[in-house]
Design a protein around this motif. Sequence first.
Motif, mmCIF file in Angstrom:
data_model
loop_
_atom_site.group_PDB
_atom_site.id
_atom_site.type_symbol
_atom_site.label_atom_id
_atom_site.label_comp_id
_atom_site.label_asym_id
_atom_site.label_seq_id
_atom_site.Cartn_x
_atom_site.Cartn_y
_atom_site.Cartn_z
ATOM 1 N N CYS A 11 0.838 -1.204 0.000
ATOM 2 C CA CYS A 11 0.000 0.000 0.000
ATOM 3 C C CYS A 11 0.874 1.256 0.000
ATOM 4 O O CYS A 11 2.095 1.185 0.221
ATOM 5 N N GLY A 13 1.122 3.660 2.109
ATOM 6 C CA GLY A 13 1.764 3.965 3.397
ATOM 7 C C GLY A 13 3.040 3.153 3.591
ATOM 8 O O GLY A 13 4.037 3.643 4.141
ATOM 9 N N ARG A 16 5.759 4.438 1.146
ATOM 10 C CA ARG A 16 6.284 5.712 1.655
ATOM 11 C C ARG A 16 7.304 5.452 2.772
ATOM 12 O O ARG A 16 8.369 6.083 2.825
ATOM 13 N N PHE A 88 5.801 2.196 9.061
ATOM 14 C CA PHE A 88 4.482 2.690 8.618
ATOM 15 C C PHE A 88 3.404 2.572 9.689
ATOM 16 O O PHE A 88 2.434 3.308 9.695
ATOM 17 N N HIS A 89 3.575 1.630 10.623
ATOM 18 C CA HIS A 89 2.511 1.372 11.595
ATOM 19 C C HIS A 89 2.598 2.278 12.814
ATOM 20 O O HIS A 89 1.695 2.265 13.660
ATOM 21 N N GLN A 110 5.255 6.961 10.140
ATOM 22 C CA GLN A 110 3.913 6.374 10.238
ATOM 23 C C GLN A 110 3.063 6.833 9.056
ATOM 24 O O GLN A 110 3.152 8.000 8.634
ATOM 25 N N CYS A 111 2.242 5.927 8.550
ATOM 26 C CA CYS A 111 1.365 6.279 7.428
ATOM 27 C C CYS A 111 0.491 7.480 7.806
ATOM 28 O O CYS A 111 -0.141 7.482 8.871
ATOM 29 N N PRO A 112 0.420 8.495 6.948
ATOM 30 C CA PRO A 112 -0.403 9.684 7.268
ATOM 31 C C PRO A 112 -1.879 9.362 7.487
ATOM 32 O O PRO A 112 -2.559 10.062 8.233
ATOM 33 N N SER A 115 -2.070 8.293 11.067
ATOM 34 C CA SER A 115 -1.898 9.477 11.926
ATOM 35 C C SER A 115 -3.192 10.286 11.966
ATOM 36 O O SER A 115 -3.624 10.747 13.025
ATOM 37 N N CYS A 210 -8.854 4.697 4.410
ATOM 38 C CA CYS A 210 -7.761 5.243 3.592
ATOM 39 C C CYS A 210 -7.992 5.056 2.095
ATOM 40 O O CYS A 210 -8.751 4.190 1.667
ATOM 41 N N ASP A 212 -5.992 3.929 -0.136
ATOM 42 C CA ASP A 212 -5.528 2.639 -0.663
ATOM 43 C C ASP A 212 -6.607 1.566 -0.513
ATOM 44 O O ASP A 212 -6.776 0.716 -1.391
#
Length: 301
Positions: A11, A13, A16, A88-89, A110-112, A115, A210, A212
């Motif tokens: 995904c 996140g 990234r 990411f978590h 961390q994935c936005p 957050s 999200c 994704d």
Amino acid sequence: MEIKTAKSGFCVGIKRAYNGMNRIAKTREKVNVFHRVSTSAQAREWDTLRRIEKEDSELFEEYPNLVNVSVIDNPSMIKSGDDVVLGFHGIEKPVKEELLTKNVDIEDLQCPFISRYNSTLEELTSEGYNLIAFGRKDDHHCLDAQSVAKAYGRTCVTVEKPEDINHINFNAENKWACVGSVTGNTVLWKAVVSKLNENEIEIKIVETVCRDSFKRQDEASQLSKEADIVLVVDDGGGASTSVFEVCSSVNDTVYRVSSKEDVKIEWLKDISSIAIVGGILVPQWTIDEMASYVNTLHSYQ
Ligand code: SF4
């Protein structure tokens, strides 16, 4: 036999976070990474940091500086003044606060979307809203919503499907808001939102599922409609379960597999097409390898 493969792979996140680690590790000899791990043993085995520990060759080919990354299993191993990069978590709020009191330098990848989900819970409950948390009852994002609501003295009700809303005791004195688990089932989420919009009491709905999840599940659903059978490469995470549910709602023959060995040759008998889709922790190369394996297996019939 036609093999239709999903193109979602990791995904956004996760990509990234890997990109961020790769960038940071380019200029450092050693980078410590850490994040919250799943309670599911299967998801832990597929976890993005576990993949670094296993020195996955395809991963290192795409992100070569990850060779400088060292995975930390337990936050107690992080000492005062250390640097740490969060995957990411992310990490739980109390763990982060403890690291900050130890003057640990945190680079947060961390994935936005996660957050934003977490900050939305804080904002809504601190503003006096009771929460409706859409998602599976055992989903950790829903459990987080329960914890945050409790901390602010609010009520939180988890709903898994539209009918669950009928059991909520809405009262006009309280303000209500609804959030969706980031990896929730998007078909059910839309149905829940639609039902809440019909409610007599005004409910603030915040779109926290999200991007994704919508894209991945739309793709999986479309492929499932076009194929005789479906394989969901299951990483044990909540996003995989949502993909499985969405596929199962449009195709009667959906199998969850976590490795090539799980695929049975008899599943391929008398079919002309198969769709192969996966969860967020499943890289594109694994989907493609599964497609190649299924093709070979089919030729043995
Ligand atoms: S599935 Fe969505 S929320 Fe979860 S890490 Fe990926 S992009 Fe972020």
